[in-house]
Write an enzyme that holds these catalytic residues in place. Structure first.
Site, mmCIF file in Angstrom:
data_model
loop_
_atom_site.group_PDB
_atom_site.id
_atom_site.type_symbol
_atom_site.label_atom_id
_atom_site.label_comp_id
_atom_site.label_asym_id
_atom_site.label_seq_id
_atom_site.Cartn_x
_atom_site.Cartn_y
_atom_site.Cartn_z
ATOM 1 C CE LYS A 19 -0.185 1.019 2.249
ATOM 2 N NZ LYS A 19 0.873 1.687 1.521
ATOM 3 C CG ASP B 223 -7.460 3.160 -4.376
ATOM 4 O OD1 ASP B 223 -7.177 2.025 -3.935
ATOM 5 O OD2 ASP B 223 -6.716 3.775 -5.151
ATOM 6 C CD1 TRP B 224 -7.492 0.387 2.986
ATOM 7 C CD2 TRP B 224 -9.520 -0.251 3.679
ATOM 8 N NE1 TRP B 224 -7.365 -0.121 4.256
ATOM 9 C CE2 TRP B 224 -8.592 -0.521 4.711
ATOM 10 C CE3 TRP B 224 -10.870 -0.571 3.887
ATOM 11 C CZ2 TRP B 224 -8.964 -1.099 5.915
ATOM 12 C CZ3 TRP B 224 -11.239 -1.142 5.086
ATOM 13 C CH2 TRP B 224 -10.295 -1.401 6.095
ATOM 14 C CD GLU B 225 -3.955 1.075 -3.769
ATOM 15 O OE1 GLU B 225 -2.744 0.827 -3.753
ATOM 16 O OE2 GLU B 225 -4.475 1.820 -4.609
ATOM 17 C CE1 TYR B 226 -5.298 -3.667 -3.012
ATOM 18 C CE2 TYR B 226 -3.018 -3.507 -2.261
ATOM 19 C CZ TYR B 226 -3.942 -3.485 -3.281
ATOM 20 O OH TYR B 226 -3.541 -3.283 -4.575
#
Ligand SMILES: *[C@@H]1O[C@H](CO)[C@@H](O)[C@H](O)[C@H]1NC(C)=O
Ligand SMILES: *[C@@H]1O[C@H](CO)[C@@H](O)[C@H](O)[C@H]1NC(C)=O
Length: 395
Positions: A107, A142-145
């Site tokens: 993050k 995979d960038w959440e979010y």
């Protein structure tokens, strides 16, 4: 890669469908994607050599990170040790191997990484170089979010520049283009996550990515222990937090269905019932149940064991297309061969590009869930479906 403008509307959509029909009859390009993420932390307990590749066309190595100062891809010494075996195992079975960046821990890096062109360039060039160094076939983000509208725009900048770099590298090196994919929220808008509405830049995702991995799970869990819930419900009569809503939100916004890959969990989530005889979906609960003591997760193999050991009652719920089991006050919501079979039928009916599982090493020793899709779905293919959907081919 389809490029389209939604303003050009329906006739263009028909053209794209026609193009898909033609290409699937003339080439083998429309192979359904059967993917799974491999958590590299489990390389000692579940080495890449133990993956049964008869069930998978693509495997994704998770996760590597970007350096928070230089924004270059960081291949740690343990990654450097695990990657060659991972790639060799995949290639030895004609599967493609991708490297996935991010995950839940990333993050703090992505917002600054995407915010400036030099940072993006540093990341992109080092990621492409790492892929080539280790013989990988592609890269996944995979960038959440992305947290707001600005970050969604900068994600678009990153993907646009990444696509350009991948195309240029392939042209220069004469090697096959690296694949570029992204794990995304289950729906195209992140409305239900918090009070900060934002949507993915659909046209940029469609033109820069080979496909999206829609994370169609974690709808219910330890963050709400007052009632039980189906963690990855295909349908939810009472809310929009469901896989059918999420997948349809991408498609109805104009994202090409064949570039949507539907995620399914090989783990469940547990609750402790308030009253053992009130044990359906939505039953009152008082806390998390068995499994991981922090978040109540339980991998599929452990659920099978738990059910057997405790003589648990298993229920397949057709209204949500999910499975749950209970024993005393222990309650587990999960996916099993039956629910996964019916989810893949849904994916075929929507013309999706394929499915993926989170994660390798969680299925039981017989690969029951992974195998069910192949055993149960292949005989149900209708001839008229084979033109419009990659998944309608033999799975
Ligand atoms: C679900 O989403 C639709 C629009 O996509 C909206 O009209 C409807 O009110 C939503 N339903 C719920 C229960 O939130
Ligand atoms: C799918 O196949 C598995 C065996 O691989 C079986 O146990 C399961 O019941 C099947 N489900 C459906 C819905 O046919």
């Amino acid at each position: 890669m389809h490029r389209y403008r939604s303003s050009e509307g329906f006739s263009l959509l028909l053209l794209l469908l026609a193009a898909a029909v033609c290409s699937s009859t003339t080439t083998a390009a429309a192979q359904p994607i059967k993917a799974a993420y491999w958590p590299s932390y489990s390389s000692s307990t579940f080495p890449a050599s133990s993956i049964d590749f008869s069930y998978f066309t693509h495997v994704l190595y998770d996760f590597v990170q970007a350096d928070p100062a230089s924004f270059e891809a960081v291949v740690t010494p343990s990654d450097a040790q695990a990657l060659p075996g991972f790639v060799a195992a995949a290639h030895g079975s004609n599967a493609k191997a991708l490297l996935s960046f991010g995950g839940g821990d990333a993050k703090t890096t992505f917002p600054s990484l995407v915010s400036s062109r030099p940072a993006r360039t540093s990341f992109i060039n080092s990621a492409v170089a790492a892929a080539r160094t280790y013989g990988l076939d592609g890269l996944d983000l995979d960038w959440e979010y992305p947290a707001d509208v600005d970050q969604m725009g900068q994600l678009g900048d990153l993907l646009t520049e990444w696509r350009t770099a991948i195309d240029a590298e392939a042209a220069n090196s004469g090697r096959p283009k690296l694949l570029l994919t992204a794990a995304v929220y289950f729906s195209r808008s992140l409305l239900s996550l918090d009070s900060n509405p934002r949507s993915y830049p659909i046209q940029i995702l469609a033109s820069s990515l080979d496909w999206i991995n829609a994370m169609c799970y974690d709808y219910h869990g330890s963050w709400d222990t007052t009632v039980t819930g189906a963690p990855a419900a295909l349908y939810d009569p009472k809310s929009n937090i469901s896989t059918s809503y999420g997948i349809d939100s991408w498609i109805s916004a104009g994202f090409p269905s064949e570039q949507v890959v539907m995620g399914m969990p090989l783990y469940g989530r547990t609750w402790q019932l308030k009253n053992p005889v009130d044990n359906g979906i939505g039953a009152p609960a008082v806390g998390i149940g068995p499994g991981n003591q922090e978040d109540g997760t339980m991998v599929y193999s452990a659920i099978v064991e738990f059910n057997k050991k405790n003589g648990a009652t298993r229920v397949y719920d057709s209204s949500t297309v999910s499975t749950y089991s209970y024993s005393g006050t222990s309650w587990i919501g999960y996916d099993d061969p039956e629910s996964v079979t019916n989810k893949v039928e849904f994916a075929k009916a929507r013309g999706l590009g394929g499915y993926f599982f989170w994660a390798l090493g969680f299925d039981d020793g017989d690969w029951s869930v992974s195998a069910a899709v192949l055993t149960n779905c292949s005989t149900k293919v209708h001839k008229e479906d084979t033109s419009s959907s990659a998944l309608a081919g033999s799975i």
